[in-house]
Write a protein that holds these residues in place. Structure first.
Motif, short mmCIF file in Angstrom:
data_model
loop_
_atom_site.label_atom_id
_atom_site.label_comp_id
_atom_site.label_asym_id
_atom_site.label_seq_id
_atom_site.Cartn_x
_atom_site.Cartn_y
_atom_site.Cartn_z
N ARG A 402 0.84 -1.22 0.00
CA ARG A 402 0.00 0.00 0.00
C ARG A 402 0.86 1.26 0.00
NH1 ARG A 402 -4.83 -1.98 4.09
NH2 ARG A 402 -5.70 -3.51 2.65
N ALA A 462 -4.23 8.14 -1.34
CA ALA A 462 -5.49 7.74 -1.99
C ALA A 462 -6.32 6.95 -0.99
CB ALA A 462 -5.21 6.89 -3.22
N ARG A 464 -9.28 4.18 -0.52
CA ARG A 464 -9.99 3.11 -1.24
C ARG A 464 -11.03 2.54 -0.29
NH1 ARG A 464 -11.46 1.08 -5.91
NH2 ARG A 464 -10.71 -0.95 -6.60
N PHE A 476 -16.77 0.59 -5.89
CA PHE A 476 -16.33 1.56 -4.88
C PHE A 476 -17.52 1.98 -4.04
CE2 PHE A 476 -17.63 4.61 -8.14
CZ PHE A 476 -18.14 5.68 -7.40
N TYR A 503 -9.83 10.27 -3.89
CA TYR A 503 -10.70 9.12 -3.62
C TYR A 503 -10.76 8.23 -4.87
CZ TYR A 503 -14.63 6.42 -1.84
OH TYR A 503 -15.42 5.40 -1.39
N ASP A 504 -10.50 6.94 -4.67
CA ASP A 504 -10.46 5.98 -5.77
C ASP A 504 -11.88 5.55 -6.13
OD1 ASP A 504 -10.08 3.88 -7.47
OD2 ASP A 504 -8.71 2.76 -6.17
N THR A 506 -12.73 3.51 -8.73
CA THR A 506 -12.63 2.42 -9.70
C THR A 506 -13.25 1.14 -9.13
OG1 THR A 506 -10.43 3.33 -10.02
CG2 THR A 506 -10.99 1.40 -11.33
N GLY A 511 -10.19 -2.31 -12.05
CA GLY A 511 -9.11 -2.19 -11.05
C GLY A 511 -9.07 -3.45 -10.21
N TRP A 515 -3.82 -1.73 -4.65
CA TRP A 515 -3.23 -1.05 -5.81
C TRP A 515 -2.03 -1.81 -6.38
CZ3 TRP A 515 -3.35 4.78 -6.90
CH2 TRP A 515 -4.63 5.29 -6.68
#
Ligand code: XMP
Length: 516
Positions: A402, A462, A464, A476, A503-504, A506, A511, A515
């Motif tokens: 991460r 970010a 998630r 998400f 803010y992710d 995906t 995705g 990550w």
């Protein structure tokens, strides 16, 4: 005569993505279910002495040049059979029916099932309920000796039965949640038709396994590697109940855990269960091995290897240990049949459970037949606190995957603070339990900001947060803007080194959840 049966349902897997779901749904009814690949030898199946057999769906067609079929005549075993989708079409073809691929009759998604004739398979079910279809092929000519019992708008043969032989077939998928009365149908098959007892309960599992573990282990000592995740924790608690002080637990503190994670685990085990647990400090080894490495796959492999090295070093000191306990789960054991060739490796997963091959220890795996939610129920029954059971999943390689790019103890410390704030705010706004998994990621991207009157050039964090059922797919989570605002403000104010939060949004796919 029934008492001689193994009190279980066997599922022959023809490669459907839903095969594991069939087993889970049958287990939820309280009946044991086991999956075998479609080509398994007959003696294995007869050795199980099943009460009934389910033939699963498949991405293949019964009209393919090379039809995939069981290695023996399942219809001669003399137990009830339920064919689902491909399983039904296979049955139809076997009994001289005709299956065609007609573009006008393809059906994907929901449709309404019309109960055409009374059948014990439909006992207690209502007419016209929604069922989930996913098929290109359909039955055009009925197989010999079968009767039609269900239809849908586009599918004129949606359910069939051979009354004398007790063979059933359904075109739809009773195992998926979208099929409204699928559970009733599966229960009718397993309990009413196959006469299985509904005694597959967590309490029963615990009792039987405690006895089995005691018998298997005798007076030997057992070691168990604790990651802090639910599986290894529940495993340790079960083993402790069975063999008490003969159990030795290790937890490797990699320095890649969340803030105070190792302390939390230690406390949980000491305070709640009074168990023998040793924490191995491996922080130096991990950071040294990871220094300057930024490729995600290399990082994953290094972290896995460092765990094994450290664990082996400790374990060989305990010559009196004869057993290694692992939290292997059923989905790890039965790879679903791949009828389309091996799938691509997306990430090399690492679990503390899957450990040393070199060590000459006998392996103890009491959860080999369980699904994750069953392990959670066992944990609850054994008194593992609810807050622990409900914790979000956390990957074996921890914050090492991460902190994107090269990992250092300084960057991990920055991420730990951001992650703490995120979880704290989610708890404050009562969102933690509504989200399947949430975490912060530290990006190797610096950007310009202004704080007070000063220019900053700091890292980006970010956030998630995803909704999922098993982590295979995810969406998400729609965290309200106010909460995102609170999270972002606190992270920028309180964490030195971060000046921007994104803010992710995906889903998975495309995705993945982590990550890296
Ligand atoms: P991905 O990133 O593949 O993750 O979409 C799916 C789920 O698996 C977790 N994950 C792991 N769990 N060891 C684990 O025990 C691993 O190496 C690992 N990598 C990902 C991830 O957190 C998510 O819940």
């Amino acid at each position: 005569m029934r008492t001689r049966l193994g009190n279980k349902i066997i599922i022959l897997d023809f490669g459907s993505q839903y095969t594991q779901l069939i087993a889970r749904k049958i287990r939820e009814i309280g009946v044991n279910a086991k999956i075998y690949p479609y080509h398994i030898a007959q003696n294995v199946i007869t050795g199980e002495n099943p009460n009934g057999i389910i033939l699963s769906g498949s991405p293949k067609s019964v009209n393919d040049a090379e039809i995939i079929t069981p290695s023996f005549n399942v219809f001669e075993l003399g137990v009830p059979i339920l064919g689902i989708c491909y399983g039904m079409q296979f049955t139809a073809k076997f009994f001289e029916g005709k299956v065609i691929n007609d573009n006008r009759r393809r059906e994907y998604g929901r449709t309404n099932l019309r109960l055409f004739a009374h059948s014990p398979l439909f006992a207690g079910m209502e007419d016209n309920k929604i069922v989930w279809m996913s098929h290109g092929d359909s039955i055009k000519v009925m197989p010999t000796g079968f009767e039609l019992i269900g239809k849908s708008k586009t599918c004129s043969v949606a359910a069939i039965v051979h009354k004398k032989k007790q063979i059933y077939g359904v075109q739809f998928h009773p195992e998926v949640n979208h099929t409204e009365e699928g559970n009733i149908l599966l229960k009718n098959f397993a309990v009413n038709i196959c006469k299985c007892r509904t005694d597959w309960t967590t309490a029963n599992f615990i009792k039987t396994n405690i006895d089995a573990i005691r018998k298997q282990v005798g007076t030997d000592k057992v070691i168990c590697a604790l990651s802090g995740g639910v599986d290894s924790t529940v495993l340790a608690v079960l083993l402790h109940k069975a063999i008490g002080d003969q159990l030795l637990c290790f937890h490797v503190d990699s320095g890649l855990m969340r803030t105070d994670e190792s302390k939390t685990i230690y406390k949980l085990f000491k305070e709640n269960f009074d168990m023998h647990i040793e924490v191995i400090n491996g922080q130096e080894e991990f950071f040294k091995a990871l220094k300057g490495v930024s490729d995600p796959e290399k990082k994953r492999k290094i972290i896995g290897k460092t765990f094994i090295n450290l664990f082996e070093k400790e374990a060989v000191k305990r010559a009196d240990c004869k057993w290694l306990a692992q939290g292997t789960l059923y989905p790890d054991v039965i790879e679903s049949v791949s009828v389309n060739g091996p799938s691509q490796t997306i990430k090399s997963h690492h679990n503390v459970g899957g450990l040393p091959k070199k060590m000459k220890l006998k392996v103890l795996e009491p959860f080999r037949e369980l699904f994750k939610d069953e392990v959670r129920s066992i944990g609850r029954e054994l008194g593992v606190p609810e807050w622990f059971i409900k914790r979000h999943p956390f990957p074996g390689p921890g914050l090492g995957i991460r902190v994107l790019g090269a990992v250092s103890s300084e960057k991990v410390a920055v991420l730990q603070k951001a992650d703490d704030i995120l979880l704290d705010e989610l708890h404050k706004y009562n969102l933690y339990d509504a989200i399947w998994q949430a975490f912060a990621v530290l990006l190797p991207v610096q950007s310009v900001g202004v704080m007070g009157d000063e220019r900053t050039y700091d890292y980006t964090c970010a956030i998630r947060a995803v909704d999922a059922v098993d982590g295979m797919t995810a969406e998400f989570h729609r965290i309200p803007y106010d909460v995102l605002d609170a999270i972002s403000t606190r992270i920028c104010n309180e964490v030195r080194g971060i000046n921007r939060v994104v803010y992710d949004i995906t889903s998975k796919p495309p995705g993945t959840i982590e990550w890296e």
